[in-house]
Write a protein that holds these residues in place. Sequence first.
Motif, short mmCIF file in Angstrom:
data_model
loop_
_atom_site.label_atom_id
_atom_site.label_comp_id
_atom_site.label_asym_id
_atom_site.label_seq_id
_atom_site.Cartn_x
_atom_site.Cartn_y
_atom_site.Cartn_z
N ALA A 1 66.38 -54.48 79.14
CA ALA A 1 67.46 -54.08 78.22
C ALA A 1 66.91 -53.22 77.09
N GLY A 2 65.73 -53.58 76.59
CA GLY A 2 65.10 -52.80 75.53
C GLY A 2 64.72 -51.40 75.98
N LYS B 1 68.02 -49.48 75.98
CA LYS B 1 68.43 -49.19 74.60
C LYS B 1 67.53 -48.13 73.98
N GLU C 1 68.61 -44.84 74.41
CA GLU C 1 69.93 -44.67 73.81
C GLU C 1 71.06 -44.74 74.83
N GLN C 2 70.89 -45.67 75.78
CA GLN C 2 71.92 -45.95 76.77
C GLN C 2 72.37 -47.40 76.56
N LYS C 3 73.25 -47.88 77.41
CA LYS C 3 73.91 -49.16 77.16
C LYS C 3 73.65 -50.17 78.29
#
Length: 99
Positions: free
Chosen positions: A36-37, A40, A43-45
């Motif tokens: 997840a990091g 992120k 700069e995505q979700k």
Amino acid sequence: MPGTFSQIYIQVVFAVKGRENIISSKWENDLYKYIAGIIKGKEQKPIIINGMPDHVHVFMGIRPSVSISDMVRDIKNNSANFINENKLVNGKFSWQEGY
């Protein structure tokens, strides 16, 4: 057009090399948080990340300008490095080619 928002939702599944059952329940949540990091950091979700002892599912939202293959390559490379640097498995960990 001003104010337009576009996002692509994609699910990617990739497996441990040889489909070995080596993703341990002891550290799988740390792996999912790390992935997840990575998402992120680009700069995505990240929406949901989960898996089984031999593979991982990643459901994420990305902008249309982002290359899916580059994103998956970065997730796989960085997460394999995370597993190896933290010595979470015996020997060298790697993902299967492709996704």
